[in-house]
Design an enzyme around this catalytic site. Sequence first.
Site, PDB file in Angstrom:
ATOM      1  CB  SER A  12      -1.036   0.109   0.994  1.00 11.33           C
ATOM      2  OG  SER A  12      -0.431   0.117   2.316  1.00 11.33           O
ATOM      3  CG  ASN A  13       3.498   2.712   2.903  1.00 13.16           C
ATOM      4  OD1 ASN A  13       3.207   3.791   3.252  1.00 13.16           O
ATOM      5  ND2 ASN A  13       3.595   1.593   3.940  1.00 13.16           N
ATOM      6  NE  ARG A  90      16.166 -11.014   1.990  1.00 14.86           N
ATOM      7  CZ  ARG A  90      16.775 -12.008   2.426  1.00 14.86           C
ATOM      8  NH1 ARG A  90      15.934 -13.116   3.202  1.00 14.86           N
ATOM      9  NH2 ARG A  90      17.983 -12.349   2.424  1.00 14.86           N
ATOM     10  CG  ASN A 106      12.397   1.557   6.717  1.00 13.80           C
ATOM     11  OD1 ASN A 106      11.664   0.673   5.773  1.00 13.80           O
ATOM     12  ND2 ASN A 106      12.582   1.288   7.927  1.00 13.80           N
ATOM     13  CG  HIS A 108       9.669   1.611  11.995  1.00 14.94           C
ATOM     14  ND1 HIS A 108       9.960   0.031  11.866  1.00 14.94           N
ATOM     15  CD2 HIS A 108       9.555   1.966  13.475  1.00 14.94           C
ATOM     16  CE1 HIS A 108       9.823  -0.377  13.193  1.00 14.94           C
ATOM     17  NE2 HIS A 108       9.540   0.674  14.032  1.00 14.94           N
ATOM     18  CG  ASP A 140      21.744   4.189  10.422  1.00 13.70           C
ATOM     19  OD1 ASP A 140      21.212   3.310  10.565  1.00 13.70           O
ATOM     20  OD2 ASP A 140      21.874   4.987  11.200  1.00 13.70           O
ATOM     21  CD  GLU A 141      26.010   2.457   9.515  1.00 12.11           C
ATOM     22  OE1 GLU A 141      25.717   3.564  10.335  1.00 12.11           O
ATOM     23  OE2 GLU A 141      26.202   2.593   8.307  1.00 12.11           O
ATOM     24  N   GLY A 142      22.307   0.522  11.310  1.00 10.57           N
ATOM     25  CA  GLY A 142      21.475   0.307  12.441  1.00 10.57           C
ATOM     26  C   GLY A 142      20.089  -0.331  12.147  1.00 10.57           C
TER      27      GLY A 142
HETATM   28  C1  GRF Z   1       3.971  -0.750   6.964  1.00 10.90           C
HETATM   29  O1  GRF Z   1       3.361  -0.699   8.106  1.00 10.90           O
HETATM   30  C2  GRF Z   1       5.433   0.011   7.207  1.00 10.90           C
HETATM   31  O2  GRF Z   1       5.565   0.678   8.145  1.00 10.90           O
HETATM   32  C3  GRF Z   1       6.059  -1.303   7.381  1.00 10.90           C
HETATM   33  O3  GRF Z   1       5.429  -2.485   6.851  1.00 10.90           O
HETATM   34  C4  GRF Z   1       4.026  -2.087   6.386  1.00 10.90           C
HETATM   35  C5  GRF Z   1       4.021  -2.206   4.843  1.00 10.90           C
HETATM   36  O4  GRF Z   1       2.754  -1.984   4.446  1.00 10.90           O
HETATM   37  N1  GRF Z   1       7.532  -1.413   7.134  1.00 10.90           N
HETATM   38  P1  GRF Z   1       2.560  -2.076   2.866  1.00 10.90           P
HETATM   39  O5  GRF Z   1       3.003  -3.281   2.224  1.00 10.90           O
HETATM   40  O6  GRF Z   1       2.991  -0.698   2.315  1.00 10.90           O
HETATM   41  O7  GRF Z   1       1.063  -2.276   2.832  1.00 10.90           O
END
Ligand code: GRF
Length: 216
Positions: A12-13, A90, A106, A108, A140-142
């Site tokens: 969805s993102n 991953r 990314n 989160h 980053d690497e963390g």
């Molecule tokens: C989202 O909640 C994102 O924050 C996390 O994984 C989920 C991915 O959702 N990293 P989608 O596949 O974009 O619907």
Amino acid sequence: MRIGVLASGSGSNLQAILDACASRAIPAQVAVVICNVADAKALQRAEAARVPALLLPHQKVVSREEYDRQVVTALQKHSVDVVCLAGFMRLITPVLLGAYKDRILNIHPSLLPAFPGLHAVRQALAAGVRVSGCTVHVVDEGTDTGPILIQAAVPVLEGDTEETLAARILLQEHRCYPRAVALWAAGRVRIESGRVRVQGAAGRADRTIASPELSD
Ligand code: GRF
């Protein structure tokens, strides 16, 4: 600018980014979508948007590094400038980090640095926080530690479950990620001393979003 999206699930993102590119809210194009899961909806979304969709299963690849080498080869083949991790389940290695240093974003589902890693929404509920949200950051690497680009705040409501809170956070993710990528594509993002600097006016308004429930 050419974007490479790495996804493992619903995508969805990815869809929010594709839509923003189509409307020119993001002045860039998605050049390739790479997915490690065969039945991920992200692959169908890419195909529907006529974007090259590449299934790269990880099971038979000997190491994480070798997998990332294959990812980098594909990204470079499509002349990708910036990589968006969008639910890519991953851990990435220095092979990918080095090839796209400070050019991997990314999203989160928490207000980092709170609740990094897996099950961020579950962690937030267990901690009893009243406000959570989401964060777009440079990788980053963390684990979920890189410079923060945009955050959105989402209240935790009475009776929230992991599913209901995650769903409201996801709505804000769909606002944050395209906005972050648009800033990036406009060349307004700089990383200085481990912090993101957004150039031009309205830096603060560009970088924080509050969900409507917070103004009740
Ligand atoms: C989202 O909640 C994102 O924050 C996390 O994984 C989920 C991915 O959702 N990293 P989608 O596949 O974009 O619907």
